[in-house]
Write an enzyme that holds these catalytic residues in place. Structure first.
Site, PDB file in Angstrom:
ATOM      1  NE  ARG A  13      -3.980   2.069   2.012  1.00 46.58           N
ATOM      2  CZ  ARG A  13      -4.996   2.075   1.170  1.00 46.58           C
ATOM      3  NH1 ARG A  13      -5.266   1.021   0.444  1.00 46.58           N
ATOM      4  NH2 ARG A  13      -5.767   3.136   1.051  1.00 46.58           N
ATOM      5  CB  THR A 168     -20.443   9.337  14.919  1.00 41.91           C
ATOM      6  OG1 THR A 168     -19.135   9.890  15.050  1.00 41.91           O
ATOM      7  CG2 THR A 168     -21.426  10.163  15.723  1.00 41.91           C
ATOM      8  CG  HIS A 189      -8.579   7.619   0.382  1.00 36.86           C
ATOM      9  ND1 HIS A 189      -8.536   6.251   0.158  1.00 36.86           N
ATOM     10  CD2 HIS A 189      -9.185   8.156  -0.719  1.00 36.86           C
ATOM     11  CE1 HIS A 189      -9.066   5.983  -1.012  1.00 36.86           C
ATOM     12  NE2 HIS A 189      -9.474   7.112  -1.573  1.00 36.86           N
ATOM     13  CG  ASP A 193      -8.399   2.144  -0.702  1.00 34.52           C
ATOM     14  OD1 ASP A 193      -7.891   3.254  -0.467  1.00 34.52           O
ATOM     15  OD2 ASP A 193      -7.746   1.137  -1.057  1.00 34.52           O
TER      16      ASP A 193
END
Length: 215
Positions: A13, A168, A189, A193
């Site tokens: 990543r 939340t 991000h 994703d």
């Protein structure tokens, strides 16, 4: 809990992480969780909903490394082997909240007992963080039980390197014979994703439907 470092040079990543960290890109997704069966089972067994939600969120967080990826206090990138919930409780007299945490457990029954103890102890607190020290291996959860919502966004303007999910939840919403919980998930991000956000929501929904397996 152990913090394991990530070797960015070998991390698949790496390109995504560096690009979105530099862009300071976060995103939020709000979905409805069907809690009809869960709510019924909790009432039948005389359990509270909030500890059940915290337990499910912890199960999802601990099932995926991406949701536990962050910087430690030394500024190193890595992930916690396990995490626990840091969550809000409301002071009815002063209309303020406190952020507390409860250690995890392998069973819901044990976690429910610990969470109820913590909530009863700190519900009337006038401090923001009355239970100290706050563990580094905690993730944030807050509850807005006074209204439902179809979208929610939280902005952290002075901490662009905060990578953990922020959850939340809102007021229950009844549609016909079904009961739904609006839940907003905020992610960075750099580490997650749309796929990971979908995974989070879908696994939470499944845990709610499979509540008989863990209650």
């Amino acid at each position: 809990m152990e913090f394991k470092l990530i070797n960015k040079s070998q991390w698949v990543r790496k390109e995504y992480f560096e690009y979105y960290l530099n862009q300071e890109t976060t995103f939020s997704m709000t979905s409805e969780i069907d809690i009809t069966k869960l709510r019924s089972q909790l009432k039948e067994k005389e359990y509270k909903f909030y500890p059940a939600l915290l337990y499910m969120l912890t199960e999802v967080i601990n099932s995926h490394e991406e949701f536990r990826t962050c910087f430690n206090e030394a500024g190193d990138l890595g992930y916690w082997t396990e995490m626990i919930p840091s969550y809000t409780v409301f002071n009815q007299e002063y209309k303020t909240f406190a952020s507390i945490w409860t250690e995890g457990s392998g069973t819901f029954k044990t976690f429910h007992h610990k969470a109820k103890e913590d909530m009863n102890k700190y519900n009337d607190s006038k401090e923001l963080f009355p239970k100290r020290p706050v563990p580094s291996y905690s993730f944030p959860v807050s509850m807005i039980p006074w209204t439902d919502f179809s979208g929610f966004n939280l902005n952290i303007m002075n901490h662009e390197n905060y990578l953990l999910p922020i959850i939340t939840a809102g007021q229950f919403r009844k549609k016909g014979q079904r009961l739904y919980l609006p839940l907003s998930l905020q992610m960075h991000h750099a580490v997650c994703d749309g796929y990971h956000a979908s995974l989070f929501i879908n696994e939470l929904r499944q845990l709610s439907l499979d509540c008989e397996d863990w209650l």
